[in-house]
Structures are given as C-alpha cells and as structure tokens.
Write an enzyme that holds these catalytic residues in place. Structure first.
Site, PDB file in Angstrom:
ATOM      1  N   GLY A  61       4.902 -15.083  -4.489  1.00  0.00           N
ATOM      2  CA  GLY A  61       5.009 -14.075  -3.449  1.00  0.00           C
ATOM      3  C   GLY A  61       3.699 -13.744  -2.773  1.00  0.00           C
ATOM      4  O   GLY A  61       2.726 -14.489  -2.840  1.00  0.00           O
ATOM      5  N   SER A  62       3.686 -12.568  -2.148  1.00  0.00           N
ATOM      6  CA  SER A  62       2.594 -12.121  -1.290  1.00  0.00           C
ATOM      7  C   SER A  62       1.327 -11.771  -2.057  1.00  0.00           C
ATOM      8  O   SER A  62       1.371 -11.304  -3.192  1.00  0.00           O
ATOM      9  CB  SER A  62       3.055 -10.887  -0.511  1.00  0.00           C
ATOM     10  N   THR A  63       0.201 -11.946  -1.378  1.00  0.00           N
ATOM     11  CA  THR A  63      -1.087 -11.554  -1.952  1.00  0.00           C
ATOM     12  C   THR A  63      -1.162 -10.048  -2.177  1.00  0.00           C
ATOM     13  O   THR A  63      -1.994  -9.582  -2.954  1.00  0.00           O
ATOM     14  CB  THR A  63      -2.253 -11.985  -1.037  1.00  0.00           C
ATOM     15  N   GLY A  65       0.746  -8.496  -3.857  1.00  0.00           N
ATOM     16  CA  GLY A  65       1.126  -8.328  -5.265  1.00  0.00           C
ATOM     17  C   GLY A  65      -0.050  -7.902  -6.133  1.00  0.00           C
ATOM     18  O   GLY A  65       0.114  -7.164  -7.103  1.00  0.00           O
TER      19      GLY A  65
END
Length: 130
Positions: A61-63, A65
C-alpha cells in the site's frame, strides 16, 4: 523455537503473537485510533495489534502507511514489535520513526497467533514458546 533474521530497528520486546499470513496495508488497513485491523482482505481483520508482537510477510500500500504506524504509537495502540518475512520501505520507515523493534528475514508461516514471543531486534532474533 529460535529464529534468526535481520535487525531493521533495534530494541527488545515480549508478548503475544498476532500473525497474518497475508501482506498488510496500514493506510486504510489498520485504525490508528484503536489498533484494530480493518483491511477487508486480511486474515486478522477485526483483531487488535495493540500491545502484541505483530508478524506478517510484508507490507503493502501507500507510503502514508509509515505515518499510520507512527500514529498507532502516539495513540498507545502500536504493536510491541514487528516481525516480517521481507521488510519494505513503508513498514521499515514506520517502525523506525515510531521506535518499534523490527526484524525481517523470518518465515512467518512458522508462527502462530496466541503464542508468546521474545524479540531481540538488536541481534535479529525471535524466540517463540512452543
């Protein structure tokens, strides 16, 4: 059972294991206010990671996170330690900025939720009571 991995962020922790056999996304997958896993694809959905030793194969997923992991720590809902098969940038950065001991290179398929684990991230070691 003793397992040897690699230190990502040092420290020691001991506690109950919560183990996912699926990659975990922290952004949208873990509630930073409660520590409850909300990811619809997760095999630990609905369970809390707060105060436990969290093990999963790798992040996804996204950074952003990384900041969710930091928010978990600020809210007192973070795991005591993180164990992964393969560290990637998102989770490693989150563990570092939150000060959570983290080890990678561990075969998480050998771990079971509910067991007690001791993590010595300085040495890259995980010991699980069988």
């Amino acid at each position: 059972m003793k397992l040897k991995g690699r230190k990502i962020f040092g420290g020691k922790a001991e506690g109950e294991l919560i183990v996912s056999q699926k990659p975990l996304s922290f952004l949208g997958g873990v509630d930073p206010e409660t520590g409850i896993v909300t990811d619809a694809e997760s095999d630990i959905r609905g369970q809390s990671i707060a105060g436990k030793v969290l093990a999963f194969p790798r992040g996804k997923g996204s950074t952003v996170g990384s900041y969710v992991i930091y928010a978990l720590k600020k809210n007192g809902k973070a795991p005591k330690a993180i164990i992964v098969g393969e560290a990637e940038t998102i989770v490693a950065t989150g563990a570092i900025i939150a000060g959570i001991p983290m080890v990678d290179g561990i075969d998480v398929s050998k771990l079971k939720s509910g067991a007690r684990a001791r993590v010595d991230a300085e040495k890259g070691e995980v010991e699980v009571e069988e």
